[in-house]
Design a protein around this motif. Sequence first.
Motif, PDB file in Angstrom:
ATOM      1  N   VAL A 196     -15.116   0.802  21.281  1.00  0.00           N
ATOM      2  CA  VAL A 196     -13.793   0.734  20.673  1.00  0.00           C
ATOM      3  C   VAL A 196     -13.594  -0.701  20.205  1.00  0.00           C
ATOM      4  CG1 VAL A 196     -11.322   1.099  20.940  1.00  0.00           C
ATOM      5  CG2 VAL A 196     -12.938   2.543  22.196  1.00  0.00           C
ATOM      6  N   TYR A 197     -13.205  -0.858  18.957  1.00  0.00           N
ATOM      7  CA  TYR A 197     -13.075  -2.184  18.353  1.00  0.00           C
ATOM      8  C   TYR A 197     -11.600  -2.520  18.143  1.00  0.00           C
ATOM      9  CZ  TYR A 197     -18.050  -1.923  17.554  1.00  0.00           C
ATOM     10  OH  TYR A 197     -19.408  -1.837  17.752  1.00  0.00           O
ATOM     11  N   PHE A 198     -11.237  -3.714  18.599  1.00  0.00           N
ATOM     12  CA  PHE A 198      -9.862  -4.169  18.468  1.00  0.00           C
ATOM     13  C   PHE A 198      -9.818  -5.457  17.666  1.00  0.00           C
ATOM     14  CE2 PHE A 198      -7.531  -1.265  21.020  1.00  0.00           C
ATOM     15  CZ  PHE A 198      -8.382  -0.862  22.035  1.00  0.00           C
ATOM     16  N   CYS A 199      -8.882  -5.497  16.746  1.00  0.00           N
ATOM     17  CA  CYS A 199      -8.563  -6.695  15.999  1.00  0.00           C
ATOM     18  C   CYS A 199      -7.281  -7.282  16.586  1.00  0.00           C
ATOM     19  CB  CYS A 199      -8.362  -6.352  14.531  1.00  0.00           C
ATOM     20  SG  CYS A 199      -7.958  -7.742  13.470  1.00  0.00           S
ATOM     21  N   ALA A 200      -7.181  -8.609  16.604  1.00  0.00           N
ATOM     22  CA  ALA A 200      -5.999  -9.273  17.135  1.00  0.00           C
ATOM     23  C   ALA A 200      -5.696 -10.512  16.313  1.00  0.00           C
ATOM     24  CB  ALA A 200      -6.194  -9.647  18.609  1.00  0.00           C
ATOM     25  N   SER A 201      -4.462 -10.990  16.422  1.00  0.00           N
ATOM     26  CA  SER A 201      -4.087 -12.201  15.697  1.00  0.00           C
ATOM     27  C   SER A 201      -3.042 -12.966  16.482  1.00  0.00           C
ATOM     28  CB  SER A 201      -3.547 -11.855  14.299  1.00  0.00           C
ATOM     29  OG  SER A 201      -2.272 -11.244  14.373  1.00  0.00           O
TER      30      SER A 201
END
Lengths: 111, 114
Positions: free
Chosen positions: A88-93
């Motif tokens: 599972v791939y998560f992007c964050a900022s």
Amino acid sequence: NAGVTQTPKFRILKIGQSMTLQCTQDMNHNYMYWYRQDPGMGLKLIYYSVGAGITDKGEVPNGYNVSRSTTEDFPLRLELAAPSQTSVYFCASNRGEVEQFFGPGTRLTVL
Amino acid sequence: AQSVAQPEDQVNVAEGNPLTVKCTYSVSGNPYLFWYVQYPNRGLQFLLKYITGDNLVKGSYGFEAEFNKSQTSFHLKKPSALVSDSALYFCAVRDGEAGTALIFGKGTTLSVSS
């Protein structure tokens, strides 16, 4: 604000195929990150960016590439998919010192 | 190198009882510590952080965490658990070598029974 959005939500790839996971944020954050989550392993950093045009490798970058041509977008590219990239791939900022905001994730299966 | 440990894979507690989810860390310099919660098939949600100041940090949904420098711990606590608190909880520390990215623990599953 939509926050951090990711597409697609789910994807099944065959070994050797390529794909791009999209990530967009509308909060004008200069920092963006890609993590992968494997069961019982927490999240591992793949790549990160401190601003448009600047990217750097994280803990597990092999098999992935990124680009950051705008502040808003930070796509993750898989060139030759392998079963080990099932995750599972998560992007964050964020703006740096403060907490990170996460997208809803992309569940990828490589068969 | 920075690291975070969550010694318990699962914590079980009855509704209304206090809960504690443990976290220890290893960093060089001053730690920047975070707690996140993940509900099934969702992204991570920020709960609270410690950067500096008061050792007792209050966060979202009634959670708090106590920073203990001598024990290098940052345990998450709540005085009275709710069934809706059942989720996966992650402790994280800022990675000093990768900008402001985070190093996460393996996560602790909290199960609150009614």
